[in-house]
Write a protein that holds these residues in place. Sequence first.
Motif, PDB file in Angstrom:
ATOM      1  N   ALA A 144       0.728  -1.118  -0.064  1.00 32.25           N
ATOM      2  CA  ALA A 144       0.054  -0.108   0.117  1.00 32.25           C
ATOM      3  C   ALA A 144       1.076   1.463  -0.051  1.00 32.25           C
ATOM      4  CB  ALA A 144      -1.065   0.103   1.364  1.00 32.25           C
ATOM      5  N   PHE A 145       0.561   2.282  -0.761  1.00 29.28           N
ATOM      6  CA  PHE A 145       1.237   3.318  -1.059  1.00 29.28           C
ATOM      7  C   PHE A 145       0.691   4.499  -0.088  1.00 29.28           C
ATOM      8  CE2 PHE A 145       4.553   2.531  -4.095  1.00 29.28           C
ATOM      9  CZ  PHE A 145       4.106   1.256  -4.610  1.00 29.28           C
ATOM     10  N   VAL A 146       1.552   5.374   0.710  1.00 32.27           N
ATOM     11  CA  VAL A 146       0.964   6.336   1.765  1.00 32.27           C
ATOM     12  C   VAL A 146       1.761   7.576   1.484  1.00 32.27           C
ATOM     13  CG1 VAL A 146       0.385   7.044   3.972  1.00 32.27           C
ATOM     14  CG2 VAL A 146       0.256   4.565   3.385  1.00 32.27           C
ATOM     15  N   ALA A 147       1.154   8.686   1.176  1.00 29.09           N
ATOM     16  CA  ALA A 147       1.632   9.918   1.003  1.00 29.09           C
ATOM     17  C   ALA A 147       1.588  10.906   2.088  1.00 29.09           C
ATOM     18  CB  ALA A 147       1.547  10.437  -0.411  1.00 29.09           C
ATOM     19  N   PHE A 148       2.476  11.732   2.163  1.00 30.83           N
ATOM     20  CA  PHE A 148       2.266  12.738   3.296  1.00 30.83           C
ATOM     21  C   PHE A 148       2.725  14.101   2.448  1.00 30.83           C
ATOM     22  CE2 PHE A 148       3.007   8.944   5.848  1.00 30.83           C
ATOM     23  CZ  PHE A 148       2.439   9.234   6.896  1.00 30.83           C
ATOM     24  N   THR A 149       1.948  15.075   2.689  1.00 28.28           N
ATOM     25  CA  THR A 149       2.214  16.377   1.987  1.00 28.28           C
ATOM     26  C   THR A 149       1.944  17.415   2.686  1.00 28.28           C
ATOM     27  OG1 THR A 149       1.790  17.491   0.178  1.00 28.28           O
ATOM     28  CG2 THR A 149       0.211  16.292   0.664  1.00 28.28           C
ATOM     29  N   GLY A 150       2.955  18.367   2.868  1.00 29.97           N
ATOM     30  CA  GLY A 150       2.501  19.592   3.435  1.00 29.97           C
ATOM     31  C   GLY A 150       2.096  20.759   2.588  1.00 29.97           C
ATOM     32  N   THR A 151       1.881  20.390   1.329  1.00 32.02           N
ATOM     33  CA  THR A 151       1.799  21.396   0.287  1.00 32.02           C
ATOM     34  C   THR A 151       0.446  21.338  -0.323  1.00 32.02           C
ATOM     35  OG1 THR A 151       4.039  21.655  -0.347  1.00 32.02           O
ATOM     36  CG2 THR A 151       2.519  22.591  -2.048  1.00 32.02           C
ATOM     37  N   PRO A 152      -0.580  22.322  -0.357  1.00 32.25           N
ATOM     38  CA  PRO A 152      -1.854  21.984  -0.942  1.00 32.25           C
ATOM     39  C   PRO A 152      -2.005  21.425  -2.475  1.00 32.25           C
ATOM     40  CG  PRO A 152      -1.481  24.302  -0.850  1.00 32.25           C
ATOM     41  CD  PRO A 152      -0.266  23.582  -0.253  1.00 32.25           C
ATOM     42  N   LEU A 153      -2.628  20.402  -2.669  1.00 36.47           N
ATOM     43  CA  LEU A 153      -2.897  20.045  -4.069  1.00 36.47           C
ATOM     44  C   LEU A 153      -4.055  20.611  -4.857  1.00 36.47           C
ATOM     45  CD1 LEU A 153      -2.772  16.165  -3.095  1.00 36.47           C
ATOM     46  CD2 LEU A 153      -1.030  17.898  -3.853  1.00 36.47           C
ATOM     47  N   PHE A 154      -3.586  21.436  -5.798  1.00 40.98           N
ATOM     48  CA  PHE A 154      -4.634  22.079  -6.616  1.00 40.98           C
ATOM     49  C   PHE A 154      -5.213  20.992  -7.696  1.00 40.98           C
ATOM     50  CE2 PHE A 154      -1.935  25.277  -4.775  1.00 40.98           C
ATOM     51  CZ  PHE A 154      -2.943  26.470  -4.679  1.00 40.98           C
ATOM     52  N   ALA A 155      -6.090  21.589  -8.231  1.00 41.36           N
ATOM     53  CA  ALA A 155      -7.000  20.634  -9.141  1.00 41.36           C
ATOM     54  C   ALA A 155      -6.077  19.814 -10.204  1.00 41.36           C
ATOM     55  CB  ALA A 155      -7.924  21.188  -9.883  1.00 41.36           C
ATOM     56  N   THR A 156      -5.215  20.592 -10.703  1.00 39.37           N
ATOM     57  CA  THR A 156      -4.330  19.931 -11.813  1.00 39.37           C
ATOM     58  C   THR A 156      -3.220  18.853 -11.231  1.00 39.37           C
ATOM     59  OG1 THR A 156      -2.563  22.023 -11.503  1.00 39.37           O
ATOM     60  CG2 THR A 156      -4.336  22.064 -13.294  1.00 39.37           C
ATOM     61  N   ASP A 157      -3.034  18.928 -10.079  1.00 40.79           N
ATOM     62  CA  ASP A 157      -2.035  17.939  -9.488  1.00 40.79           C
ATOM     63  C   ASP A 157      -2.811  16.776  -8.617  1.00 40.79           C
ATOM     64  OD1 ASP A 157       0.180  19.511  -9.867  1.00 40.79           O
ATOM     65  OD2 ASP A 157      -0.281  20.882  -8.097  1.00 40.79           O
ATOM     66  N   ALA A 158      -4.083  17.228  -8.304  1.00 38.82           N
ATOM     67  CA  ALA A 158      -4.855  16.219  -7.401  1.00 38.82           C
ATOM     68  C   ALA A 158      -4.998  14.760  -8.110  1.00 38.82           C
ATOM     69  CB  ALA A 158      -6.089  16.753  -6.776  1.00 38.82           C
ATOM     70  N   GLU A 159      -5.514  14.872  -9.426  1.00 36.83           N
ATOM     71  CA  GLU A 159      -5.900  13.951 -10.111  1.00 36.83           C
ATOM     72  C   GLU A 159      -4.864  12.737 -10.495  1.00 36.83           C
ATOM     73  OE1 GLU A 159      -8.985  12.810 -10.609  1.00 36.83           O
ATOM     74  OE2 GLU A 159      -9.361  14.606  -9.592  1.00 36.83           O
ATOM     75  N   LYS A 160      -3.664  13.438 -10.649  1.00 34.11           N
ATOM     76  CA  LYS A 160      -2.349  12.615 -10.801  1.00 34.11           C
ATOM     77  C   LYS A 160      -1.938  11.974  -9.645  1.00 34.11           C
ATOM     78  CE  LYS A 160      -0.526  15.601 -14.519  1.00 34.11           C
ATOM     79  NZ  LYS A 160       0.465  16.470 -14.951  1.00 34.11           N
ATOM     80  N   THR A 161      -2.228  12.582  -8.349  1.00 32.12           N
ATOM     81  CA  THR A 161      -1.959  11.914  -7.147  1.00 32.12           C
ATOM     82  C   THR A 161      -2.714  10.977  -6.694  1.00 32.12           C
ATOM     83  OG1 THR A 161      -1.106  14.149  -6.539  1.00 32.12           O
ATOM     84  CG2 THR A 161      -1.288  12.605  -4.553  1.00 32.12           C
ATOM     85  N   LYS A 162      -3.984  10.898  -6.892  1.00 30.57           N
ATOM     86  CA  LYS A 162      -5.062   9.968  -6.695  1.00 30.57           C
ATOM     87  C   LYS A 162      -4.946   8.639  -7.339  1.00 30.57           C
ATOM     88  CE  LYS A 162      -8.642  13.122  -5.077  1.00 30.57           C
ATOM     89  NZ  LYS A 162     -10.081  13.676  -5.367  1.00 30.57           N
ATOM     90  N   GLU A 163      -4.289   8.905  -8.844  1.00 35.39           N
ATOM     91  CA  GLU A 163      -3.973   7.669  -9.522  1.00 35.39           C
ATOM     92  C   GLU A 163      -3.181   7.024  -8.926  1.00 35.39           C
ATOM     93  OE1 GLU A 163      -2.949   8.953 -13.253  1.00 35.39           O
ATOM     94  OE2 GLU A 163      -4.516   9.999 -14.040  1.00 35.39           O
ATOM     95  N   VAL A 164      -2.216   7.221  -8.215  1.00 36.18           N
ATOM     96  CA  VAL A 164      -1.078   6.588  -7.313  1.00 36.18           C
ATOM     97  C   VAL A 164      -1.538   6.167  -5.964  1.00 36.18           C
ATOM     98  CG1 VAL A 164       1.113   6.444  -6.639  1.00 36.18           C
ATOM     99  CG2 VAL A 164       0.721   7.645  -8.759  1.00 36.18           C
ATOM    100  N   PHE A 165      -2.107   7.198  -5.290  1.00 35.28           N
ATOM    101  CA  PHE A 165      -2.120   7.254  -3.867  1.00 35.28           C
ATOM    102  C   PHE A 165      -3.861   6.845  -3.387  1.00 35.28           C
ATOM    103  CE2 PHE A 165       1.586   9.408  -4.238  1.00 35.28           C
ATOM    104  CZ  PHE A 165       2.537   8.282  -3.568  1.00 35.28           C
ATOM    105  N   GLY A 166      -4.682   7.135  -4.316  1.00 37.96           N
ATOM    106  CA  GLY A 166      -6.163   7.016  -4.061  1.00 37.96           C
ATOM    107  C   GLY A 166      -6.457   8.275  -3.365  1.00 37.96           C
ATOM    108  N   ASP A 167      -7.858   8.192  -2.527  1.00 37.50           N
ATOM    109  CA  ASP A 167      -8.249   9.356  -1.820  1.00 37.50           C
ATOM    110  C   ASP A 167      -7.762   9.959  -0.794  1.00 37.50           C
ATOM    111  OD1 ASP A 167     -10.168   9.857  -3.745  1.00 37.50           O
ATOM    112  OD2 ASP A 167     -11.649   8.288  -3.289  1.00 37.50           O
TER     113      ASP A 167
END
Length: 331
Positions: free
Chosen positions: A9-32
């Motif tokens: 299982a892949f878990v991501a931690f981020t301290g930077t807000p995800l804007f719409a253009t970034d969010a979908e790519k991130t969800k493809e890898v890490f989910g909701d």
Amino acid sequence: MRRALPNAAFVAFTGTPLFATDAEKTKEVFGDYVSIYDFAQSIEDGATVPLYYENRIPELQLANEYLSDELDRVIEEADLDEDQKARLAQVFSRQYHLITRDDRLDKIADHVVRRVAGRGYRGKAMYIAIDKATALRMYEKVRARRTAEIKRLQTALPFRSNDDRAAAEAKVAWMKATEMAVIVSSGRNEQADMAAKGLDITPRRRRMIDEDMEAKFKDEGDPFRLVFLRAMWLTGFDAPSCSTIYLDKPMKNHSLMQTIARANRVCGDKEAGLIVTPTRSRHSLLPPKRNPIAAPWRKPILGSTVFNLLSAWNCSPRSIGFSIAMASSPP
């Protein structure tokens, strides 16, 4: 990694807000999102202070509210070389001229002198310019107006009541003690380039070299209280006593988030940070008009906290954390 650990299982931690253009790519890898620690929660916990903004001076609104991504890219690079400056002048000469117009900078300098010294928690302040030359110009303008304001206050002292006089004397002493500096990255031929614009960067550069300006600004008790910047100190720089930011250059997305966060750190009696945006660009603090969710926030309202404005922006839901947002993907 997926081939080596096919069931992980892949878990991501981020301290930077995800804007719409970034969010979908991130969800493809890490989910909701699994857990979100947002700006509102950090304020409630006392980890940060609220950010308030005002858009008052001067009355400048760029005709093109959506400066192109090319302008953002050019401005946000470490330093504009001559080719980039020429390109900027060619494509965006009108907007650049409006932002750097002398009479406009005069009004902002007046506001800086009175606003920074007039806050309840004075703290430290940053002025963020569109380029190196403007940072140098603003330093000189603010220095001249501070001298004039001190003289005006001193002249009025004999006519004040005892209580008012004590407060005015304390304000004058604070203004006299306050040090200012320009902090900009060095460039080739910068002395000649600035001299051609009627500016002398040599004493400013000498101080940057001879003194530890970063340590002085981070020290709450040091009289270095006002800094003029272009790109340095906007990310990864913590000075908790910084309470006021003049954001006078078009910015957006992560650069904007990181910059305004310089003023949300907890420090002593500091109750809030203030962001002043003389340039009424939609790339500043307001959501774009094309985002229907942004409708209630199109008009700048003094006292509206930035996290409320940003939650209406085109970002992933409630991911304006500056702390931790966590997401995971199934095996």
